[in-house]
Structure formats: structure tokens, C-alpha cells
Scaffold this motif. Structure first.
Motif, PDB file in Angstrom:
ATOM      1  N   SER A 225     -32.422  24.068  62.488  1.00 55.47           N
ATOM      2  CA  SER A 225     -31.551  23.198  63.298  1.00 55.47           C
ATOM      3  C   SER A 225     -32.254  22.758  64.572  1.00 55.47           C
ATOM      4  CB  SER A 225     -30.251  23.929  63.640  1.00 55.47           C
ATOM      5  OG  SER A 225     -29.547  24.268  62.476  1.00 55.47           O
ATOM      6  N   GLN A 226     -32.948  23.702  65.227  1.00 55.28           N
ATOM      7  CA  GLN A 226     -33.650  23.367  66.454  1.00 55.28           C
ATOM      8  C   GLN A 226     -34.796  22.406  66.176  1.00 55.28           C
ATOM      9  OE1 GLN A 226     -32.789  24.336  69.659  1.00 55.28           O
ATOM     10  NE2 GLN A 226     -34.271  22.737  70.156  1.00 55.28           N
TER      11      GLN A 226
ATOM     12  N   LYS B 240     -33.378  18.940  65.727  1.00 48.05           N
ATOM     13  CA  LYS B 240     -32.949  18.416  67.023  1.00 48.05           C
ATOM     14  C   LYS B 240     -34.125  17.954  67.853  1.00 48.05           C
ATOM     15  CE  LYS B 240     -30.326  19.738  71.163  1.00 48.05           C
ATOM     16  NZ  LYS B 240     -29.589  20.849  71.840  1.00 48.05           N
TER      17      LYS B 240
END
Length: 294
Positions: free
Chosen positions: A287-288, A291
């Protein structure tokens, strides 16, 4: 369950055939059905799920497979996916004699991999993945078939029969090449290990076991482990995980697929294992990473 008949889709009893591109948009669900004819499917672009014999299979660009007459199956396309396929429908009688002649040639023994309707039983969905170069060649063959069927110029039925057999011969060759690509036919050990590495990269979504790959190479597990690490600097598991995470990175940036879908796409059956492996190799969560890249 709906059972589609020959006269609903095929041209005629004399020429039981149909071919056309077909698009399944995002969120589309095709309910379980069967048919009297053979359905040959080639995935031109996109992804989705195909249920065959009660088991759901992930579809990828470049997949080619056949559904035999009377076999129940269905399709499901995710909310952020779409499928562009070529559908070729025909009754086995259309090219039965040609296939029988090919069957007698031992060099086409693997022909049964892509023409399961000639076998007595099929344990799993017969499927073949084509490389980008193979995809280009094969799509051209299908384009010719669809064009012949659409225009219906003089002799189109004979052309379609010959092109259809050509398609299956081509798939047979691709299948043979894929199966033999990891055998030690290279003049050096380094080249052989490079072939094996490419084989792993082409089958990231498969649950390849060390013993299976070793057997394909004609080696014991211990010999394969030693030679693979000596030539790549990594163990089989380390190399496979690195390739999977590299593929996952591309999907994280280029698609809107959910984490569980990406995990499955690159071969992780457990999303938590995918997350741990991704963090171990990159220092951040999937997820990071998404992003930071967007």
C-alpha cells in the motif's frame, strides 16, 4: 443451466463454425452454461476469472484454452478489469479427420494438451500461456480466420479449416517449446540456468515446487539447488520471490487491482505472506509503495 445448441451459434449443419472477437466489460458475469460445440478461447487483453469443473481459474493476457462440448463453465470480470477475447466455436466433426491424422504423428503427442475434446477425460482446465512474440503471431492467425468468416469470399470454408488446424499446430509447438525450455540442451551450465530462470519468470502465478523444476531439468533437488544458486547468486525461492515482487510493483502502479488480486496474480495464495514478502524485499508495504509511486 443453459445449454447452447449448434443451430443457435454455428453457421450451419454443413459448416458448423463461428468466430468473432468478444468483449466482457468490468463487472460482467456470464452465468454457468454448456454447449454442444467446442469453444476455443484466446485472451487477447485483460483479466478475469473462469470457472471450469467447479474450480475458478485466473485468466491472463495470452491464455489459450478449450471448453469441450457439454462442459459447464462461467466467466467473471472484476470491477476494475475487462476481458477482450477471441471466441472460436465449432463442432469437432469440422476438422476431425485432420486432427486424427495429426494424432498419429508422435511429434504431436502434446496436441492433446490443447485439444482435450479428443481425450477421454480432462482433470483440469487445459490452458496454455503464450509469450508476447507468440501472442502476436497467434492473434494474426485468428484475425485471418475471423476475416475469412466475416467476408465469406470464395473458398472461405476450406481456408478456415486449414487455418484452424494451423492454429492448433502452432499451439502444440508453443506447448512443446514451453515444456522443453528448461531441459539442459544448452552448451553451458550458465545458459541452462538462465533458461530455468526465464521459465520461472513466465510462470510466476503457478505454485512451482523445487522438486518439480528439478525434475524438469533432469536433476536431483540437491544438484539443482547448488547449480541454480551458483549461477544466479540466489536460491530458487529467493529468485522466485524477487520476480513476483517485481511483477507486483508493476501491477501496483499500472492497475487499480486490490491487494488480494495482485497477490493472486503473482502467485501468492496468502495475502499476508505477500505483504510480508513485499516488506522484506522493499522495506515498505504494498500500500505504501503504491501511494509513493502515484
Amino acid at each position: 443451466m443453459v445449454n447452447h445448441t449448434n443451430n443457435q451459434f454455428l453457421e450451419s449443419e454443413v459448416f458448423p463454425f463461428y468466430a468473432a472477437p468478444f468483449e466482457l466489460p468490468a463487472g460482467r458475469y456470464v452465468a454457468p452454461h454448456s454447449h454442444e460445440f467446442v469453444e476455443f478461447v484466446y485472451i487477447v487483453e485483460g483479466g478475469g476469472m473462469h470457472t471450469y469443473k467447479g474450480i475458478e481459474h485466473r485468466l491472463h493476457t495470452g491464455d489459450a484454452f478449450i471448453i469441450e462440448p457439454g462442459m459447464e463453465h462461467s466467466y467473471r470480470v472484476g470491477e476494475h478489469e475487462q476481458l477482450l477475447v477471441y471466441n472460436v466455436l465449432f463442432h469437432p466433426s469440422l476438422i476431425f479427420h485432420e486432427l486424427e491424422r495429426l494424432k498419429e504423428d508422435s511429434s504431436f503427442f502434446d496436441f492433446y494438451y490443447v485439444v482435450p475434446f479428443m481425450r477421454q477425460s480432462v482433470k483440469d482446465q487445459p490452458s496454455l500461456w503464450l509469450s508476447p512474440v507468440e501472442q502476436s503471431v497467434f492473434k494474426s492467425l485468428l484475425d485471418e480466420i475471423v476475416r475469412e468468416f466475416t467476408v465469406k469470399d470464395h473458398g472461405y470454408r476450406s481456408m478456415i479449416r486449414s487455418k484452424l488446424v494451423e492454429c492448433f499446430v502452432f499451439l502444440s509447438r508453443c506447448n512443446r517449446k514451453n515444456n522443453e525450455s528448461v531441459r539442459l540442451a544448452s552448451p553451458s551450465e550458465k545458459q541452462a540456468m538462465e533458461q530455468i530462470a526465464r521459465f520461472i519468470e513466465r510462470h510466476l502465478e503457478k505454485q512451482l515446487k523445487l522438486a518439480e523444476v528439478s525434475r524438469l531439468c533432469g536433476m536431483s533437488v540437491s544438484t539443482f539447488k547448488a547449480k541454480f544458486k551458483a549461477n544466479t547468486g540466489r536460491t530458487f525461492l529467493e529468485y522466485r520471490n524477487e520476480m513476483r515482487i517485481m511483477a507486483a510493483k508493476r501491477l501496483l502502479v499500472q492497475t487499480e487491482l486490490k491487494m488480494i488480486e495482485i497477490a493472486q496474480e503473482v502467485g501468492f495464495e496468502d495475502v499476508s505472506l505477500f505483504n510480508r514478502t513485499f516488506r522484506h524485499l522493499t522495506g515498505m508495504s504494498p500500500s505504501q509503495y503504491r501511494k509513493d509511486q502515484l
